[in-house]
Design an enzyme around this catalytic site. Structure first.
Site, PDB file in Angstrom:
ATOM      1  N   HIS A  70       0.672  -1.190   0.202  1.00 25.18           N
ATOM      2  CA  HIS A  70       0.242  -0.325   0.558  1.00 25.18           C
ATOM      3  C   HIS A  70       0.942   1.115   0.139  1.00 25.18           C
ATOM      4  CE1 HIS A  70      -4.085  -1.714   0.852  1.00 25.18           C
ATOM      5  NE2 HIS A  70      -3.195  -2.671   0.953  1.00 25.18           N
ATOM      6  N   ASP A 160      -8.544  -5.275  -2.380  1.00 24.96           N
ATOM      7  CA  ASP A 160      -8.008  -5.442  -1.106  1.00 24.96           C
ATOM      8  C   ASP A 160      -8.062  -4.223  -0.800  1.00 24.96           C
ATOM      9  OD1 ASP A 160      -6.555  -6.910   0.409  1.00 24.96           O
ATOM     10  OD2 ASP A 160      -5.594  -5.089   0.167  1.00 24.96           O
ATOM     11  N   HIS A 187      -9.280 -10.108  -1.293  1.00 23.10           N
ATOM     12  CA  HIS A 187      -8.961  -9.290   0.233  1.00 23.10           C
ATOM     13  C   HIS A 187      -9.310 -10.844   1.356  1.00 23.10           C
ATOM     14  CE1 HIS A 187      -8.736  -6.977   3.323  1.00 23.10           C
ATOM     15  NE2 HIS A 187      -9.930  -7.228   3.619  1.00 23.10           N
ATOM     16  N   ASN A 286      -4.292  -6.174   9.831  1.00 23.87           N
ATOM     17  CA  ASN A 286      -5.574  -7.533   8.971  1.00 23.87           C
ATOM     18  C   ASN A 286      -5.139  -7.677   7.809  1.00 23.87           C
ATOM     19  OD1 ASN A 286      -7.970  -8.246   8.912  1.00 23.87           O
ATOM     20  ND2 ASN A 286      -8.910  -6.393   7.755  1.00 23.87           N
ATOM     21  N   ASP A 313       2.069  -7.026   2.044  1.00 25.53           N
ATOM     22  CA  ASP A 313       1.107  -5.962   2.431  1.00 25.53           C
ATOM     23  C   ASP A 313       1.534  -4.538   4.148  1.00 25.53           C
ATOM     24  OD1 ASP A 313      -1.562  -5.217   3.399  1.00 25.53           O
ATOM     25  OD2 ASP A 313      -2.145  -6.698   4.071  1.00 25.53           O
ATOM     26  N   GLY A 332      -2.441  -2.167  10.824  1.00 24.77           N
ATOM     27  CA  GLY A 332      -1.548  -2.134   9.415  1.00 24.77           C
ATOM     28  C   GLY A 332      -0.316  -2.337   9.798  1.00 24.77           C
TER      29      GLY A 332
END
Lengths: 438, 311
Positions: A70, A160, A187, A286, A313, A332
């Site tokens: 991300h 996602d 996801h 998560n 992730d 996260g």
């Protein structure tokens, strides 16, 4: 031209794990020999200057490819942007990263796909490939213009961050994406089962009084999507697998020949819920950290190939966001800069995973599944590669991190085993843990 | 024993000696509280801040009175009128309170772990007055204080806690406190509110109230949050009350003079009938009085320093 002398090359794409001399020229791997003299190198160089690196005691492998990051741009640049994220990538040993689509706005059309791709090119560190959403606005309804987005550079499609709750929409996506040949990334989270949960539901959540997310929140969607992939013949990739039940379901589906791949995140291989304290927001993630049994199942799944890939992730957040009571902090972990080292120290050194398997799962398999350059050091291959020093140790210090984010559970901790040189297309972009300027 | 802690956040990490020391101190405090002129100079010049992020009548007032009896200056921050409603984070609020040099902060907050979060930031002491569904240590202490006052040593005795255990910080703190003191604890309620993972607290779990009542020395009803029905955790108040409501008839099944506790506020005729709530068995008002004594004890132990009012 680069001459890497006496380096231990790990290249699962050619089942190689042995000492080699490696020559790099014009952005490509030129040759690889078991032994070489300086004269021979100079002959091949034909007058070009040769940079010689003594690789003794170090590993050379194809640059890592991370299919799940991300990067927060556009829209949340206070957390991360494509420049800082791609610098963090090369510092951590990643030469290609796929950027998830849940930015603000979400990446649901070709113009935005091209924006992300071009920001990656402007940054000029790791290859940054955009993932587009599956549905417009990530609303779980109408499909995006997949063919047009592929033409703009999309590497995959995923909502996602949000699950596609409607099974018919997921089925249609798996069907329609066939015209692109690109995977749909699920996801894997039922939003009703997950509810307002903050961590894995179990004895630890019960003790701490934190709302739990049952393991079934993931595995029921894994089961659903495996069945849809089987029925449609679509190309499915399952993100961040974290439960024993999911691993079992994937293993069974693979035995039936379903066209699926799955990834696991480093933190799920390293931590479990029992290690969490009630203020440890750095471990709030998560899907949430599972039980010890889950962790063992994931390691076993990665060893036997049920889980094809490791992916970070990487989920950067600001300190202000993470400096909150547990339930109010976002999910996260920012991990591009620490993930490889953490896997080395926690799984490879203790003998739980071979380094060869790690490189296969973090470079070769992603390249193959997503049709990306890299993932190999065969002569002629793109010279995206990492020199890894197993003895290099470093305390993870907020002043050294090049990501904007500090939300890593390793902050202040010592890790050993780091990438000390990283090349992208034959260009050295990181040396001795420092990202080189442009 | 010498008191070492800066904060009181949870019973879970407390030793039996510490619990005993608090209960002993509270006994002295209760005597002071029962005097006609209840004001001491002990904590003169000390400031106690009440930081309540959740609505509360009894707990907030109880802490305020406890501080005032001991002579401390107590300030209550009403969150609705403060900068918190302008979106200030708990982190920044903590820093602000720190800068005002408070000696002790009492926090109630809807997030589990928020008391520890605050304690980690502040040099001042912190008392947890309830954090999310995690802990409510002063409630557990006033409960055991009340039980022992009535029944003597609780070691080996049986306590049944009825109701919405899953969402209850009172149940969790009581489980830790009572078990440390040798009490046999049973949680009872529907499986949706008493799920199997609560076993991690070391207690017995049951879903049939009538079958666990025999031999119970204490029956504690928990407040049922009425909004749980909307999330499907139980079908109706009617059925809940039929299965788990405390009635005079049902309480005969303990076959002894059990005492009835409730942390309040009560939903009369849901978890507890009018008749039971107003009976001599129910020590609900005594719990409130003892709550002040327990909170006096904790405030005194945390910031009383060298003064020796209870020596």
């Amino acid at each position: 031209m680069w001459w890497l002398k006496d380096v231990w090359v790990i290249d699962p794409s050619q089942t190689l794990s042995a000492p080699r001399h490696v020559l790099i020229k014009g952005g490509q791997v030129l040759e690889m020999f078991a032994s070489m003299t300086e004269e021979e190198v100079l002959t091949i160089a034909q007058g070009e200057s040769v940079e010689t690196i003594n690789g003794e005691g170090k590993f050379l492998f194809p640059g890592l490819i991370d299919v799940h990051t991300h990067l927060r741009e556009p829209g949340q640049e206070e957390k991360e942007d494509i420049l800082s994220g791609s610098r963090a990538a090369v510092r951590g040993g990643f030469t290609t990263i796929l950027a998830m689509a849940n930015t603000k706005p979400v990446i649901d059309n070709r113009a935005l796909i091209e924006f992300v791709r071009m920001q990656g090119e402007r940054a000029g560190y790791a290859h940054v490939l955009p993932i587009g959403t599956v549905t417009k606005g990530m609303q779980g309804g109408e499909l995006v213009e997949m063919a047009d987005m592929k033409a703009g550079g999309a590497a995959a499609f995923s909502d996602d961050g949000k699950n596609i709750q409607n099974a018919e929409v997921m089925r249609l996506a798996l069907e329609y994406a066939k015209i692109t040949g690109l995977p749909i990334i699920s996801h894997c989270e039922d939003k009703d089962l997950a509810g307002e949960g903050q961590m894995r539901r179990g004895m630890v959540s019960a003790r701490m009084g934190l709302k739990g997310i049952p393991a079934s929140a993931e595995s029921v969607i894994v089961a659903r999507d495996l069945l849809l992939a089987e029925e449609t013949g679509g190309k499915l990739h399952l993100a961040h697998i974290s439960t024993t039940e999911s691993v079992d379901l994937i293993r069974q589906a693979k035995a039936r020949g379903v066209n699926i791949t799955a990834e696991v995140n480093p933190h799920h291989l390293i931590f479990c819920d029992e290690e969490m304290g009630i203020t440890d927001t750095a471990l709030k993630v998560n899907p949430p950290l599972g039980s010890q049994k889950d962790r063992e199942s994931l390691i076993e799944g990665l060893r036997d190939g049920t889980l094809d890939m490791i992916a970070t992730d990487h989920a950067p957040h600001t300190m202000a966001e993470k400096s909150r009571p547990f339930a109010e902090a976002p999910f996260g972990i920012a991990s591009l800069e620490t993930a490889l080292s953490a896997i080395w120290q926690h799984l490879v050194v203790p003998g739980r995973l071979s380094f060869e398997r790690v490189i296969e799962a973090w470079s070769v398999s992603p390249a193959k599944r997503f049709g990306l350059p890299g993932g190999s050091l065969k002569p002629g291959a793109i010279a995206d590669m990492v020199l890894f020093d197993p003895d290099f140790s470093e305390v993870i210090d907020s002043t050294q991190l090049v990501s904007k984010a500090r939300n890593t559970p390793f902050l202040g901790k010592n890790l050993q085993g780091f990438p000390v040189m990283v090349w992208v297309e034959g260009q050295l972009v990181q040396k001795n843990r420092t990202v080189l300027g442009k | 024993m010498k008191w070492q802690r800066k904060d009181v956040l949870a019973i879970e990490d407390m030793s039996v000696d510490e619990i005993r020391h608090i209960l002993h101190t509270a006994k002295v405090m209760k005597e002071i509280l029962m005097r006609p002129i209840k004001k001491l100079p002990t904590l003169k010049g000390k400031s106690v801040v009440n930081l309540f992020y959740e609505a509360s009548t009894r707990t907030r007032t109880s802490f305020e009175m406890a501080g005032k009896v001991l002579g401390a200056d107590t300030t209550s921050i009403a969150v609705a009128q403060s900068s918190v409603s302008k979106g200030e984070s708990l982190y920044d609020t903590a820093k602000t309170i720190q800068a005002m040099r408070a000696d002790l902060v009492i926090i109630r907050h809807s997030s589990s772990g928020s008391a520890k979060f605050l304690a980690d930031i502040l040099d001042a002491g912190v008392i947890n007055a309830g954090d999310g569904q995690h802990a409510h240590p002063t409630q557990a202490l006033l409960d055991i204080f009340t039980m022992e006052e009535q029944l003597g040593d609780m070691n080996g005795k049986k306590v049944v806690i009825v109701g919405d255990v899953l969402h209850s910080r009172v149940a969790r703190s009581n489980a830790w406190c009572l078990q440390k003191l040798g009490v046999d604890v049973t949680f009872v309620g529907p499986p949706t509110l008493v799920p199997f993972e609560m076993e991690g607290l070391g207690v017995k779990l049951a879903h049939d109230l009538d079958s666990v009542l025999p031999g119970a020395d204490v029956v504690m009803a928990l407040r049922l949050q009425l909004e749980r029905q909307k999330s499907g955790l139980f079908p109706s108040l009617r059925e809940y009350s039929q299965l788990y409501g405390l009635t005079t008839e049902r309480l005969k099944k303990t076959e002894k003079q059990s005492i009835i506790l409730h942390p309040g506020p009560m939903n009369r005729n849901v978890e507890i009938s009018d008749e039971v709530a107003d009976s001599a068995q129910a020590l609900i008002e005594r719990q409130v009085t003892n709550g002040v004594a327990i909170r006096m004890a904790l405030i005194y132990l945390l910031i009383g320093g060298s003064s020796n009012v209870v020596a």
